[in-house]
Design a protein around this motif. Structure first.
Motif, PDB file in Angstrom:
ATOM      1  N   PHE A 184     -18.730  -0.738 -43.802  1.00 49.49           N
ATOM      2  CA  PHE A 184     -18.099  -1.999 -43.416  1.00 49.49           C
ATOM      3  C   PHE A 184     -19.011  -3.175 -43.774  1.00 49.49           C
ATOM      4  N   ILE A 185     -20.283  -3.059 -43.412  1.00 48.60           N
ATOM      5  CA  ILE A 185     -21.250  -4.131 -43.679  1.00 48.60           C
ATOM      6  C   ILE A 185     -21.449  -4.323 -45.173  1.00 48.60           C
ATOM      7  N   ASN A 186     -21.576  -3.226 -45.930  1.00 53.54           N
ATOM      8  CA  ASN A 186     -21.729  -3.331 -47.381  1.00 53.54           C
ATOM      9  C   ASN A 186     -20.510  -3.975 -48.033  1.00 53.54           C
ATOM     10  N   LEU A 187     -19.312  -3.588 -47.596  1.00 55.11           N
ATOM     11  CA  LEU A 187     -18.084  -4.171 -48.137  1.00 55.11           C
ATOM     12  C   LEU A 187     -18.042  -5.666 -47.866  1.00 55.11           C
ATOM     13  N   MET A 188     -18.327  -6.037 -46.646  1.00 58.51           N
ATOM     14  CA  MET A 188     -18.320  -7.432 -46.248  1.00 58.51           C
ATOM     15  C   MET A 188     -19.335  -8.237 -47.079  1.00 58.51           C
ATOM     16  N   ASN A 189     -20.539  -7.718 -47.223  1.00 59.40           N
ATOM     17  CA  ASN A 189     -21.577  -8.401 -48.000  1.00 59.40           C
ATOM     18  C   ASN A 189     -21.199  -8.513 -49.472  1.00 59.40           C
ATOM     19  N   THR A 190     -20.640  -7.456 -50.027  1.00 57.93           N
ATOM     20  CA  THR A 190     -20.222  -7.471 -51.433  1.00 57.93           C
ATOM     21  C   THR A 190     -19.144  -8.518 -51.672  1.00 57.93           C
ATOM     22  N   LEU A 191     -18.165  -8.580 -50.792  1.00 58.82           N
ATOM     23  CA  LEU A 191     -17.083  -9.554 -50.937  1.00 58.82           C
ATOM     24  C   LEU A 191     -17.607 -10.983 -50.846  1.00 58.82           C
ATOM     25  N   MET A 192     -18.620 -11.203 -50.013  1.00 56.33           N
ATOM     26  CA  MET A 192     -19.198 -12.546 -49.906  1.00 56.33           C
ATOM     27  C   MET A 192     -20.091 -12.861 -51.110  1.00 56.33           C
ATOM     28  N   GLU A 193     -20.915 -11.892 -51.535  1.00 57.56           N
ATOM     29  CA  GLU A 193     -21.817 -12.115 -52.666  1.00 57.56           C
ATOM     30  C   GLU A 193     -21.055 -12.425 -53.946  1.00 57.56           C
ATOM     31  N   LYS A 194     -19.898 -11.819 -54.126  1.00 51.38           N
ATOM     32  CA  LYS A 194     -19.083 -12.046 -55.319  1.00 51.38           C
ATOM     33  C   LYS A 194     -18.129 -13.220 -55.141  1.00 51.38           C
ATOM     34  N   ASN A 195     -18.311 -13.956 -54.043  1.00 47.86           N
ATOM     35  CA  ASN A 195     -17.490 -15.129 -53.723  1.00 47.86           C
ATOM     36  C   ASN A 195     -16.000 -14.820 -53.682  1.00 47.86           C
ATOM     37  N   LEU A 196     -15.670 -13.632 -53.222  1.00 51.57           N
ATOM     38  CA  LEU A 196     -14.269 -13.248 -53.073  1.00 51.57           C
ATOM     39  C   LEU A 196     -13.737 -13.610 -51.691  1.00 51.57           C
ATOM     40  N   LEU A 197     -14.644 -13.714 -50.713  1.00 46.72           N
ATOM     41  CA  LEU A 197     -14.286 -14.127 -49.356  1.00 46.72           C
ATOM     42  C   LEU A 197     -15.354 -15.079 -48.841  1.00 46.72           C
ATOM     43  N   SER A 198     -14.926 -15.989 -47.983  1.00 46.89           N
ATOM     44  CA  SER A 198     -15.871 -16.865 -47.296  1.00 46.89           C
ATOM     45  C   SER A 198     -15.354 -17.092 -45.881  1.00 46.89           C
ATOM     46  N   ASP A 199     -16.246 -17.545 -45.011  1.00 49.61           N
ATOM     47  CA  ASP A 199     -15.860 -17.805 -43.634  1.00 49.61           C
ATOM     48  C   ASP A 199     -14.774 -18.863 -43.576  1.00 49.61           C
ATOM     49  N   GLY A 200     -13.808 -18.633 -42.722  1.00 53.21           N
ATOM     50  CA  GLY A 200     -12.792 -19.634 -42.453  1.00 53.21           C
ATOM     51  C   GLY A 200     -13.304 -20.578 -41.383  1.00 53.21           C
ATOM     52  N   ARG A 201     -12.493 -21.525 -41.020  1.00 55.55           N
ATOM     53  CA  ARG A 201     -12.910 -22.493 -39.999  1.00 55.55           C
ATOM     54  C   ARG A 201     -13.188 -21.815 -38.661  1.00 55.55           C
ATOM     55  N   PHE A 202     -12.342 -20.860 -38.300  1.00 56.47           N
ATOM     56  CA  PHE A 202     -12.494 -20.170 -37.019  1.00 56.47           C
ATOM     57  C   PHE A 202     -12.641 -18.655 -37.169  1.00 56.47           C
ATOM     58  N   VAL A 203     -12.366 -18.126 -38.358  1.00 57.39           N
ATOM     59  CA  VAL A 203     -12.389 -16.679 -38.561  1.00 57.39           C
ATOM     60  C   VAL A 203     -13.427 -16.346 -39.638  1.00 57.39           C
TER      61      VAL A 203
END
Length: 106
Positions: free
Chosen positions: A39-58
């Protein structure tokens, strides 16, 4: 007339995700069908590749958690909205966003 919040009771989604990641080692796998480190690796990978970023509240962790929860439990958006204490439209938005990011990652 008093306004009653739509979602009452239960912990908010970010607290629930935090509990999955800091609690018993099997809790994440039991609830989301992935081990904590994956879970942590997936989350980090998605952020590192700029595929996901934090939303305003989520934040990203909760976004990924929402998607995996729906996939793992085969639950409806309504059930996920209750679990994460967000509106159905918010659940739909972030589920779609994570699915699109996963497709791009593949």
């Amino acid at each position: 007339m008093d306004r009653i919040p739509l979602h009452v009771g239960g912990k908010c989604g970010s607290h629930w995700i935090h509990r999955l990641l800091t609690g018993h080692p099997q809790l994440c796998k039991e609830q989301l069908r992935v081990e904590k480190h994956i879970f942590i690796n997936l989350m980090n990978t998605l952020m590192e590749k700029n595929l996901l970023s934090d939303g305003r509240f989520v934040f990203v962790a909760e976004q990924v958690g929402i998607c995996l929860y729906i996939l793992a439990k085969a639950d409806s958006y309504r059930d996920a909205a209750d679990r994460f204490q967000h509106l159905i439209s918010t659940i739909c938005k972030y589920n779609r966003r994570v699915l699109q990011a996963l497709v791009q990652l593949s």
